[in-house]
Design a protein around this motif. Structure first.
Motif, PDB file in Angstrom:
ATOM      1  N   UNK A  28       0.844  -1.188   0.000  1.00 34.62           N
ATOM      2  CA  UNK A  28       0.000   0.000   0.000  1.00 34.62           C
ATOM      3  C   UNK A  28       0.883   1.244   0.000  1.00 34.62           C
ATOM      4  N   UNK A  29       0.361   2.339  -0.525  1.00 31.46           N
ATOM      5  CA  UNK A  29       1.084   3.609  -0.565  1.00 31.46           C
ATOM      6  C   UNK A  29       0.952   4.313   0.776  1.00 31.46           C
ATOM      7  N   UNK A  30       2.056   4.826   1.318  1.00 34.16           N
ATOM      8  CA  UNK A  30       2.030   5.557   2.585  1.00 34.16           C
ATOM      9  C   UNK A  30       1.512   6.971   2.356  1.00 34.16           C
ATOM     10  N   UNK A  31       0.709   7.465   3.307  1.00 36.08           N
ATOM     11  CA  UNK A  31       0.200   8.826   3.239  1.00 36.08           C
ATOM     12  C   UNK A  31       0.710   9.614   4.442  1.00 36.08           C
ATOM     13  N   UNK A  32       0.704  10.919   4.326  1.00 36.49           N
ATOM     14  CA  UNK A  32       1.151  11.802   5.394  1.00 36.49           C
ATOM     15  C   UNK A  32       0.029  11.957   6.422  1.00 36.49           C
ATOM     16  N   UNK A  33       0.242  11.539   7.683  1.00 36.30           N
ATOM     17  CA  UNK A  33      -0.824  11.660   8.672  1.00 36.30           C
ATOM     18  C   UNK A  33      -1.237  13.109   8.934  1.00 36.30           C
ATOM     19  N   UNK A  34      -0.348  14.055   8.682  1.00 40.57           N
ATOM     20  CA  UNK A  34      -0.682  15.463   8.876  1.00 40.57           C
ATOM     21  C   UNK A  34      -1.845  15.915   8.016  1.00 40.57           C
ATOM     22  N   UNK A  35      -2.027  15.270   6.871  1.00 39.26           N
ATOM     23  CA  UNK A  35      -3.137  15.608   5.981  1.00 39.26           C
ATOM     24  C   UNK A  35      -4.483  15.140   6.524  1.00 39.26           C
ATOM     25  N   UNK A  36      -4.467  14.320   7.577  1.00 39.85           N
ATOM     26  CA  UNK A  36      -5.684  13.734   8.139  1.00 39.85           C
ATOM     27  C   UNK A  36      -5.905  14.169   9.591  1.00 39.85           C
ATOM     28  N   UNK A  37      -5.074  15.066  10.079  1.00 33.36           N
ATOM     29  CA  UNK A  37      -5.072  15.466  11.483  1.00 33.36           C
ATOM     30  C   UNK A  37      -6.172  16.486  11.780  1.00 33.36           C
ATOM     31  N   UNK A  38      -6.918  16.228  12.829  1.00 33.96           N
ATOM     32  CA  UNK A  38      -7.857  17.181  13.400  1.00 33.96           C
ATOM     33  C   UNK A  38      -7.553  17.187  14.893  1.00 33.96           C
ATOM     34  N   UNK A  39      -7.040  18.315  15.391  1.00 30.07           N
ATOM     35  CA  UNK A  39      -6.545  18.346  16.765  1.00 30.07           C
ATOM     36  C   UNK A  39      -5.333  17.446  16.881  1.00 30.07           C
ATOM     37  N   UNK A  40      -5.351  16.528  17.851  1.00 28.15           N
ATOM     38  CA  UNK A  40      -4.231  15.586  18.003  1.00 28.15           C
ATOM     39  C   UNK A  40      -4.622  14.171  17.572  1.00 28.15           C
ATOM     40  N   UNK A  41      -5.663  14.068  16.753  1.00 27.60           N
ATOM     41  CA  UNK A  41      -6.159  12.773  16.291  1.00 27.60           C
ATOM     42  C   UNK A  41      -6.169  12.733  14.766  1.00 27.60           C
ATOM     43  N   UNK A  42      -5.778  11.593  14.224  1.00 30.56           N
ATOM     44  CA  UNK A  42      -5.834  11.364  12.782  1.00 30.56           C
ATOM     45  C   UNK A  42      -7.164  10.673  12.481  1.00 30.56           C
ATOM     46  N   UNK A  43      -7.963  11.289  11.620  1.00 28.12           N
ATOM     47  CA  UNK A  43      -9.239  10.709  11.197  1.00 28.12           C
ATOM     48  C   UNK A  43      -9.162  10.398   9.706  1.00 28.12           C
ATOM     49  N   UNK A  44      -9.670   9.233   9.318  1.00 24.72           N
ATOM     50  CA  UNK A  44      -9.667   8.878   7.906  1.00 24.72           C
ATOM     51  C   UNK A  44     -10.812   7.922   7.619  1.00 24.72           C
ATOM     52  N   UNK A  45     -11.251   7.956   6.385  1.00 23.79           N
ATOM     53  CA  UNK A  45     -12.281   7.036   5.915  1.00 23.79           C
ATOM     54  C   UNK A  45     -11.637   6.090   4.913  1.00 23.79           C
ATOM     55  N   UNK A  46     -12.061   4.849   4.962  1.00 29.17           N
ATOM     56  CA  UNK A  46     -11.530   3.842   4.046  1.00 29.17           C
ATOM     57  C   UNK A  46     -12.603   2.793   3.817  1.00 29.17           C
ATOM     58  N   UNK A  47     -12.982   2.616   2.570  1.00 27.27           N
ATOM     59  CA  UNK A  47     -13.996   1.607   2.265  1.00 27.27           C
ATOM     60  C   UNK A  47     -15.237   1.800   3.103  1.00 27.27           C
ATOM     61  N   UNK A  48     -15.672   0.759   3.803  1.00 31.04           N
ATOM     62  CA  UNK A  48     -16.912   0.831   4.576  1.00 31.04           C
ATOM     63  C   UNK A  48     -16.718   1.336   6.008  1.00 31.04           C
ATOM     64  N   UNK A  98     -15.664   6.500  16.610  1.00 36.38           N
ATOM     65  CA  UNK A  98     -14.236   6.636  16.310  1.00 36.38           C
ATOM     66  C   UNK A  98     -14.004   7.529  15.107  1.00 36.38           C
ATOM     67  N   UNK A  99     -14.876   7.463  14.141  1.00 43.66           N
ATOM     68  CA  UNK A  99     -14.663   8.184  12.893  1.00 43.66           C
ATOM     69  C   UNK A  99     -15.461   9.459  12.773  1.00 43.66           C
ATOM     70  N   UNK A 100     -15.203  10.146  11.672  1.00 45.69           N
ATOM     71  CA  UNK A 100     -15.925  11.358  11.305  1.00 45.69           C
ATOM     72  C   UNK A 100     -16.300  11.245   9.837  1.00 45.69           C
ATOM     73  N   UNK A 101     -17.546  11.556   9.539  1.00 44.77           N
ATOM     74  CA  UNK A 101     -18.009  11.479   8.158  1.00 44.77           C
ATOM     75  C   UNK A 101     -17.265  12.458   7.255  1.00 44.77           C
ATOM     76  N   UNK A 102     -16.784  13.583   7.823  1.00 47.34           N
ATOM     77  CA  UNK A 102     -16.113  14.605   7.014  1.00 47.34           C
ATOM     78  C   UNK A 102     -14.608  14.396   6.894  1.00 47.34           C
ATOM     79  N   UNK A 103     -14.098  13.255   7.377  1.00 51.83           N
ATOM     80  CA  UNK A 103     -12.655  12.985   7.296  1.00 51.83           C
ATOM     81  C   UNK A 103     -12.255  12.684   5.854  1.00 51.83           C
ATOM     82  N   UNK A 104     -10.987  12.909   5.568  1.00 51.59           N
ATOM     83  CA  UNK A 104     -10.449  12.589   4.240  1.00 51.59           C
ATOM     84  C   UNK A 104     -10.459  11.075   4.033  1.00 51.59           C
ATOM     85  N   UNK A 105     -10.646  10.665   2.801  1.00 56.20           N
ATOM     86  CA  UNK A 105     -10.642   9.258   2.435  1.00 56.20           C
ATOM     87  C   UNK A 105      -9.242   8.858   2.002  1.00 56.20           C
ATOM     88  N   UNK A 106      -8.789   7.692   2.468  1.00 55.30           N
ATOM     89  CA  UNK A 106      -7.488   7.195   2.023  1.00 55.30           C
ATOM     90  C   UNK A 106      -7.550   6.925   0.529  1.00 55.30           C
TER      91      UNK A 106
END
Length: 150
Positions: A28-48, A98-106
């Motif tokens: 898999x391709x690595x992504x920068x966690x800073x692009x997914x950071x909200x506060x001190x938590x990384x939020x992301x959406x992936x598949x389902x 745990x998640x947020x609907x408005x988080x970036x998708x991997x």
């Protein structure tokens, strides 16, 4: 003669394990966690799933109904790794989402999805319908091939 054949096979096996078979593996391709950071938590959406990794390494995903079964029996809509002395487990929503609907998708990457690493935890997903996370010495994965927790 048998001992020589055995020794030759053992040496060949050792050489292959050190050198590899040369077939290669997809990653898999690595992504920068800073692009997914909200506060001190990384939020992301992936598949389902909608997932997060907190600054202490706590990792969890909210999962669409019908996707994951804990112990391959009990349908669950979340999985988490929150303490080092427990294997990955569902929380049944007791601790909120745990998640947020408005988080970036991997991104889909090369068909094998993407990997995000933060606070000692790593999650891969977005490709081929599966998500896998490891944190605090434990892991979970779910998708079209079933659900596993350790």
């Amino acid at each position: 003669m048998r001992m020589r054949a055995f020794a030759a096979m053992a040496c060949a096996a050792a050489a292959l394990s050190l050198v590899g078979t040369g077939t290669g593996t997809a990653t898999a391709d690595a992504v920068n966690p800073g692009d997914y950071m909200i506060g001190d938590t990384v939020y992301f959406n992936a598949g389902p799933a909608q997932c997060s990794i907190k600054s202490d390494g706590t990792t969890g995903c909210d999962i669409a109904p019908g996707i994951a079964k804990w112990l391959n029996i009990i349908p669950v809509t979340d999985l988490a790794i929150d303490v080092p002395f427990l294997p990955a487990h569902p929380t049944f929503g007791v601790f909120g989402h745990y998640g947020r609907a408005d988080a970036n998708t991997l991104p889909q990457g090369d068909g094998y999805g993407s990997t995000i690493t933060y606070a000692g935890a790593t999650c891969s997903g977005g490709g081929r319908g599966a998500i896998q996370c490891t944190a605090k010495g434990h892991s979970f994965n779910f998708g079209w091939s079933g659900t596993t927790t350790t």
